[in-house]
Design an enzyme around this catalytic site. Sequence first.
Site, PDB file in Angstrom:
ATOM      1  N   HIS A  10      -1.306  -0.060  -9.945  1.00 22.44           N
ATOM      2  CA  HIS A  10      -2.043  -0.989  -9.055  1.00 22.44           C
ATOM      3  C   HIS A  10      -2.529  -2.214  -9.838  1.00 22.44           C
ATOM      4  O   HIS A  10      -3.723  -2.545  -9.847  1.00 22.44           O
ATOM      5  CB  HIS A  10      -3.214  -0.272  -8.354  1.00 22.44           C
ATOM      6  CG  HIS A  10      -3.631  -0.969  -7.090  1.00 22.44           C
ATOM      7  ND1 HIS A  10      -4.053  -0.299  -5.962  1.00 22.44           N
ATOM      8  CD2 HIS A  10      -3.683  -2.278  -6.757  1.00 22.44           C
ATOM      9  CE1 HIS A  10      -4.351  -1.166  -5.004  1.00 22.44           C
ATOM     10  NE2 HIS A  10      -4.134  -2.385  -5.479  1.00 22.44           N
TER      11      HIS A  10
ATOM     12  N   ARG B  74       0.863  -1.188   0.000  1.00 23.19           N
ATOM     13  CA  ARG B  74       0.000   0.000   0.000  1.00 23.19           C
ATOM     14  C   ARG B  74       0.896   1.233   0.000  1.00 23.19           C
ATOM     15  O   ARG B  74       1.952   1.245   0.650  1.00 23.19           O
ATOM     16  CB  ARG B  74      -0.912   0.030   1.238  1.00 23.19           C
ATOM     17  CG  ARG B  74      -2.112  -0.896   1.159  1.00 23.19           C
ATOM     18  CD  ARG B  74      -3.122  -0.428   0.096  1.00 23.19           C
ATOM     19  NE  ARG B  74      -4.290  -1.279   0.004  1.00 23.19           N
ATOM     20  CZ  ARG B  74      -4.481  -2.252  -0.907  1.00 23.19           C
ATOM     21  NH1 ARG B  74      -3.546  -2.532  -1.791  1.00 23.19           N
ATOM     22  NH2 ARG B  74      -5.605  -2.945  -0.924  1.00 23.19           N
TER      23      ARG B  74
HETATM   24  P1  NDP Z   1      -1.807 -10.966   5.297  1.00 21.51           P
HETATM   25  O1  NDP Z   1      -2.755 -10.383   6.280  1.00 21.51           O
HETATM   26  O2  NDP Z   1      -1.918 -12.414   4.973  1.00 21.51           O
HETATM   27  O3  NDP Z   1      -0.298 -10.699   5.760  1.00 21.51           O
HETATM   28  C1  NDP Z   1       0.100  -9.466   6.259  1.00 21.51           C
HETATM   29  C2  NDP Z   1       1.515  -9.591   6.799  1.00 21.51           C
HETATM   30  O4  NDP Z   1       1.935  -8.297   7.266  1.00 21.51           O
HETATM   31  C3  NDP Z   1       1.607 -10.551   8.000  1.00 21.51           C
HETATM   32  O5  NDP Z   1       2.799 -11.285   7.938  1.00 21.51           O
HETATM   33  C4  NDP Z   1       1.633  -9.588   9.186  1.00 21.51           C
HETATM   34  O6  NDP Z   1       2.296 -10.070  10.337  1.00 21.51           O
HETATM   35  C5  NDP Z   1       2.422  -8.436   8.601  1.00 21.51           C
HETATM   36  N1  NDP Z   1       2.184  -7.217   9.381  1.00 21.51           N
HETATM   37  C6  NDP Z   1       1.015  -6.594   9.648  1.00 21.51           C
HETATM   38  N2  NDP Z   1       1.206  -5.542  10.452  1.00 21.51           N
HETATM   39  C7  NDP Z   1       2.530  -5.513  10.724  1.00 21.51           C
HETATM   40  C8  NDP Z   1       3.358  -4.683  11.522  1.00 21.51           C
HETATM   41  N3  NDP Z   1       2.849  -3.645  12.216  1.00 21.51           N
HETATM   42  N4  NDP Z   1       4.672  -4.957  11.580  1.00 21.51           N
HETATM   43  C9  NDP Z   1       5.195  -6.010  10.899  1.00 21.51           C
HETATM   44  N5  NDP Z   1       4.473  -6.828  10.121  1.00 21.51           N
HETATM   45  C10 NDP Z   1       3.155  -6.585  10.035  1.00 21.51           C
HETATM   46  O7  NDP Z   1      -1.952 -10.080   3.970  1.00 21.51           O
HETATM   47  P2  NDP Z   1      -1.662 -10.506   2.465  1.00 21.51           P
HETATM   48  O8  NDP Z   1      -0.316 -11.125   2.402  1.00 21.51           O
HETATM   49  O9  NDP Z   1      -2.804 -11.256   1.898  1.00 21.51           O
HETATM   50  O10 NDP Z   1      -1.675  -9.067   1.762  1.00 21.51           O
HETATM   51  C11 NDP Z   1      -0.762  -8.057   2.139  1.00 21.51           C
HETATM   52  C12 NDP Z   1      -1.185  -6.731   1.519  1.00 21.51           C
HETATM   53  O11 NDP Z   1      -0.918  -6.709   0.122  1.00 21.51           O
HETATM   54  C13 NDP Z   1      -2.679  -6.425   1.583  1.00 21.51           C
HETATM   55  O12 NDP Z   1      -3.066  -5.942   2.854  1.00 21.51           O
HETATM   56  C14 NDP Z   1      -2.815  -5.361   0.529  1.00 21.51           C
HETATM   57  O13 NDP Z   1      -2.586  -4.097   1.105  1.00 21.51           O
HETATM   58  C15 NDP Z   1      -1.701  -5.687  -0.462  1.00 21.51           C
HETATM   59  N6  NDP Z   1      -2.218  -6.162  -1.763  1.00 21.51           N
HETATM   60  C16 NDP Z   1      -1.887  -5.457  -2.894  1.00 21.51           C
HETATM   61  C17 NDP Z   1      -2.331  -5.884  -4.122  1.00 21.51           C
HETATM   62  C18 NDP Z   1      -1.914  -5.173  -5.373  1.00 21.51           C
HETATM   63  O14 NDP Z   1      -2.421  -5.485  -6.457  1.00 21.51           O
HETATM   64  N7  NDP Z   1      -1.004  -4.228  -5.316  1.00 21.51           N
HETATM   65  C19 NDP Z   1      -3.202  -7.063  -4.265  1.00 21.51           C
HETATM   66  C20 NDP Z   1      -3.463  -7.743  -3.015  1.00 21.51           C
HETATM   67  C21 NDP Z   1      -2.990  -7.291  -1.816  1.00 21.51           C
HETATM   68  P3  NDP Z   1       1.737 -11.350  11.151  1.00 21.51           P
HETATM   69  O15 NDP Z   1       1.977 -12.524  10.214  1.00 21.51           O
HETATM   70  O16 NDP Z   1       2.576 -11.397  12.339  1.00 21.51           O
HETATM   71  O17 NDP Z   1       0.282 -11.109  11.398  1.00 21.51           O
END
Ligand code: NDP
Length: 312
Positions: free
Chosen positions: A275, A227
């Site tokens: 995007h 993001r």
């Molecule tokens: P998940 O919820 O499966 O994974 C998110 C990861 O981020 C987890 O490992 C989580 O940690 C980590 N995380 C969250 N908050 C923190 C923090 N404060 N500090 C460190 N690590 C953190 O999400 P996805 O993998 O499915 O998707 C990730 C993002 O990708 C989406 O939220 C979206 O914004 C983006 N996206 C973009 C797309 C595009 O076309 N550009 C398409 C799809 C998604 P933990 O494992 O410990 O919970």
Amino acid sequence: MTLRIYFSAPAADWPEYGPHLTSAFAEAGIAAELSPELGDPAKVDYIVYAPNPDLTDFTPFTRCKAVLSLWAGVERIVTDPTLTQPLCRMVDPGMTESMVEYVTGHVLRHHLGMDTHILGKDGVWRHDSKPPLARERPVAMLGLGQLGQACAASLRALRFPVLGWSRTAKDIAGVECHAGESGLRAVLSRAQIAVLLMPLTEGTRDLMNADRLALMPKGAVIVNPGRGPLIDDAALLAALDSGQIGHATLDVFRTEPLPPDHRFWSHPRVTVTPHIAADTKAVTATRVIAENIRRAEAAEPLLHLVDRQRGY
Ligand code: NDP
């Protein structure tokens, strides 16, 4: 019983999703009346949702059992105080495949220095521009969720050392996993390429600020399909201008579409993609929606339920 399912998404999405949802409900044995027209909100059983200016108040949906997002990132809706129904985000195998291709492709582009040869057809034989092996190029994966882990596996298969970072500690075969502030510093100080795959929350906003960009080896590359606000734009531009960051490949932005006069468009060290890293794929995503409705009707736990406190 026929369930009323309201498709609340931009109008342009309906022709793509409507037929696939109808097939997915039929396959799952769900009798559904699916419509992009709202009708009486008190009679809606489920909302299939994508960010949409027409839906700002969930209060009238008194019978709604779940809001099923077509998007993986739910930052626009997760803090909505009117949303009291369970919220599920999208985890779509098609989307994951697409993200793996995007991340692997852009990491390889930078690793191999492809731009030098694609753009530099100027008669100069740059034999000294040979890249190291992937095994010599550490890559940081910031975010080790559904997408981060899949991308890490793809990069591992190519032998990149992957340094992972997440909110909670992880143990993933082949990935050196870190958590917490000291873990982030350890990862960034070694990574020549950093891939950002975290959700946007108050804990991740402006994560890549001037201090953290300065930790990376000089000339490091950022790939951000997560993001836009994960990066402090002004700090990134300053780091690109100074050469601290060698290149940024950005798929997501604070304002989308990225305004035509934004410096990212003209900066020679920035690649803008609109995007497109990983769209939700209607064929696979509609099956996930149908499975969640089947589960809700059978009183089974929902898949990909968002933790409203955590914000993702
Ligand atoms: P998940 O919820 O499966 O994974 C998110 C990861 O981020 C987890 O490992 C989580 O940690 C980590 N995380 C969250 N908050 C923190 C923090 N404060 N500090 C460190 N690590 C953190 O999400 P996805 O993998 O499915 O998707 C990730 C993002 O990708 C989406 O939220 C979206 O914004 C983006 N996206 C973009 C797309 C595009 O076309 N550009 C398409 C799809 C998604 P933990 O494992 O410990 O919970």
